[in-house]
Design a protein around this motif. Structure first.
Motif, PDB file in Angstrom:
ATOM      1  N   THR A 126      -6.570  36.942 -72.394  1.00 27.42           N
ATOM      2  CA  THR A 126      -6.339  36.390 -73.731  1.00 27.42           C
ATOM      3  C   THR A 126      -6.608  34.891 -73.835  1.00 27.42           C
ATOM      4  O   THR A 126      -6.948  34.418 -74.926  1.00 27.42           O
ATOM      5  CB  THR A 126      -4.887  36.646 -74.177  1.00 27.42           C
ATOM      6  OG1 THR A 126      -3.995  36.081 -73.199  1.00 27.42           O
ATOM      7  CG2 THR A 126      -4.619  38.127 -74.323  1.00 27.42           C
ATOM      8  N   VAL A 202      -7.478  41.186 -78.592  1.00 30.08           N
ATOM      9  CA  VAL A 202      -6.937  42.202 -77.695  1.00 30.08           C
ATOM     10  C   VAL A 202      -7.847  43.424 -77.636  1.00 30.08           C
ATOM     11  O   VAL A 202      -8.058  43.999 -76.563  1.00 30.08           O
ATOM     12  CB  VAL A 202      -5.512  42.593 -78.127  1.00 30.08           C
ATOM     13  CG1 VAL A 202      -5.008  43.787 -77.310  1.00 30.08           C
ATOM     14  CG2 VAL A 202      -4.575  41.400 -77.969  1.00 30.08           C
ATOM     15  N   ALA A 203      -8.396  43.850 -78.769  1.00 32.52           N
ATOM     16  CA  ALA A 203      -9.243  45.048 -78.778  1.00 32.52           C
ATOM     17  C   ALA A 203     -10.454  44.869 -77.870  1.00 32.52           C
ATOM     18  O   ALA A 203     -10.844  45.800 -77.151  1.00 32.52           O
ATOM     19  CB  ALA A 203      -9.685  45.371 -80.204  1.00 32.52           C
ATOM     20  N   GLU A 206      -9.328  45.059 -74.199  1.00 33.61           N
ATOM     21  CA  GLU A 206      -9.079  46.445 -73.800  1.00 33.61           C
ATOM     22  C   GLU A 206     -10.380  47.190 -73.541  1.00 33.61           C
ATOM     23  O   GLU A 206     -10.487  47.968 -72.585  1.00 33.61           O
ATOM     24  CB  GLU A 206      -8.256  47.151 -74.875  1.00 33.61           C
ATOM     25  CG  GLU A 206      -6.827  46.626 -74.970  1.00 33.61           C
ATOM     26  CD  GLU A 206      -6.053  47.247 -76.120  1.00 33.61           C
ATOM     27  OE1 GLU A 206      -6.686  47.877 -77.008  1.00 33.61           O
ATOM     28  OE2 GLU A 206      -4.812  47.120 -76.147  1.00 33.61           O
ATOM     29  N   GLN A 207     -11.386  46.949 -74.367  1.00 32.93           N
ATOM     30  CA  GLN A 207     -12.681  47.601 -74.167  1.00 32.93           C
ATOM     31  C   GLN A 207     -13.342  47.105 -72.880  1.00 32.93           C
ATOM     32  O   GLN A 207     -13.942  47.895 -72.134  1.00 32.93           O
ATOM     33  CB  GLN A 207     -13.578  47.337 -75.372  1.00 32.93           C
ATOM     34  CG  GLN A 207     -13.121  48.034 -76.647  1.00 32.93           C
ATOM     35  CD  GLN A 207     -13.768  47.469 -77.896  1.00 32.93           C
ATOM     36  OE1 GLN A 207     -14.761  46.738 -77.826  1.00 32.93           O
ATOM     37  NE2 GLN A 207     -13.225  47.812 -79.055  1.00 32.93           N
ATOM     38  N   GLN A 209     -11.852  45.891 -70.185  1.00 36.20           N
ATOM     39  CA  GLN A 209     -11.131  46.438 -69.036  1.00 36.20           C
ATOM     40  C   GLN A 209     -11.433  47.925 -68.849  1.00 36.20           C
ATOM     41  O   GLN A 209     -11.524  48.412 -67.716  1.00 36.20           O
ATOM     42  CB  GLN A 209      -9.628  46.203 -69.197  1.00 36.20           C
ATOM     43  CG  GLN A 209      -9.203  44.740 -69.104  1.00 36.20           C
ATOM     44  CD  GLN A 209      -9.436  44.136 -67.724  1.00 36.20           C
ATOM     45  OE1 GLN A 209      -9.533  44.841 -66.724  1.00 36.20           O
ATOM     46  NE2 GLN A 209      -9.536  42.814 -67.665  1.00 36.20           N
ATOM     47  N   ALA A 210     -11.617  48.656 -69.939  1.00 29.82           N
ATOM     48  CA  ALA A 210     -12.002  50.065 -69.843  1.00 29.82           C
ATOM     49  C   ALA A 210     -13.375  50.201 -69.207  1.00 29.82           C
ATOM     50  O   ALA A 210     -13.615  51.117 -68.398  1.00 29.82           O
ATOM     51  CB  ALA A 210     -11.980  50.707 -71.224  1.00 29.82           C
ATOM     52  N   SER A 238      -8.526  40.645 -62.975  1.00 31.18           N
ATOM     53  CA  SER A 238      -9.292  41.866 -63.208  1.00 31.18           C
ATOM     54  C   SER A 238      -9.642  42.545 -61.887  1.00 31.18           C
ATOM     55  O   SER A 238      -9.586  43.779 -61.774  1.00 31.18           O
ATOM     56  CB  SER A 238     -10.564  41.558 -63.995  1.00 31.18           C
ATOM     57  OG  SER A 238     -10.250  41.116 -65.309  1.00 31.18           O
TER      58      SER A 238
END
Length: 282
Positions: A126, A202-203, A206-207, A209-210, A238
């Protein structure tokens, strides 16, 4: 080495192709940058690789998009570019915003990606620079992003470490990118797509990290220890979260390792691509 434009439904994207006969390697710069920031990679004879760098839409000498670009939109455009160039399999190398785009490209079409080198990648955490967060505020952002020598100096101070000597030619390149009509509007739009007042969105994190979690190709997170834009902890955390990733933290290096420590960067890039080629043949 050849510079050319590819027309994607009226959007002209500037490209530089090293002309090598080996595997294709796509080089993606950061926000506000341009393909010249990969000059230290093109300066080395990579006859066994086809290095391909681009000016992202709204950057360098490429056209401006009709709407604000985000990492997912950039990824969509770049897959269309590779399709136009008849490149199916690719090794991805990205710096900052470019790293975030690599992760989005992998997320959408993982079977086409052979390896990923993410240099000071955005969207892994972030934290974001205070100026970027303040730029998300209406009015203040427009004031802060005004083109001029102050903007040039601020970019130079932000993206390079304290030990790096910025040549007059490099400063002139950054001035060209900053002073181009419409460039700062595109810069501001991109920053706002990726960042809010509290930090990186945040979105998108999250993408990203996915994408890392699903990666089955050699993936290296490379980061300068003196990076003043994106904390090195983003790459470290990470890698701690995803044990299959590789980590390389470089001393005496800021936010642009491909220029600040080119010999080290090129060696790591070459080794990673060899790993990707071996895993492809396994």
């Amino acid at each position: 080495m050849n510079d050319f434009h590819v027309n994607l439904d009226g959007l002209k994207i500037r490209c530089r192709d090293a002309g090598g006969t080996g595997p294709a390697v796509l080089l993606l710069h950061g926000v506000g940058g341009s393909l010249e920031l990969w000059s230290a990679q093109f300066a080395v004879a990579h006859q066994d690789l086809r290095l391909l760098a681009v000016d992202l839409p709204g950057h360098g000498l490429s056209d401006f998009s009709a709407q604000a670009d985000s990492p997912p939109r950039f990824a969509q455009t770049l897959w269309a570019l590779l399709d136009a160039l008849a490149i199916h399999q690719v090794h991805l190398v990205g710096n900052s915003l470019g790293g975030a785009i690599c992760l989005q490209m992998h997320l959408s079409q993982p079977a086409r990606v052979r390896s990923m080198l993410l240099a000071a990648s955005a969207n892994l955490g972030t934290a974001a620079p205070l100026p970027f967060r303040l730029m998300t505020l209406p009015g203040l952002g427009e004031l802060m992003a005004r083109p001029g020598e102050t903007a040039v100096t601020q970019q130079v101070q932000a993206i390079f470490g304290p030990d790096f000597v910025v040549t007059p030619e490099l400063r002139a390149l950054i001035r060209r990118n900053v002073m181009r009509a419409g460039a700062q509007r595109a810069f501001l739009d991109c920053v706002r797509q990726m960042t809010g007042l509290r930090g990186q969105r945040v979105a998108l994190i999250e993408q990203a990290q996915a994408s890392l979690a699903m990666s089955r190709v050699p993936t290296l997170l490379l980061h300068g220890r003196q990076d003043a834009v994106i904390p090195v902890a983003h790459s470290q955390d990470s890698c701690a979260r995803h044990a299959h990733l590789q980590l390389d933290v470089i001393d005496r290096c800021g936010h642009t390792p491909q220029l600040e420590q080119p010999e080290h960067f090129n060696a790591q890039m070459g080794a990673l691509i060899r790993q990707g080629c071996l895993s492809e043949g396994a």
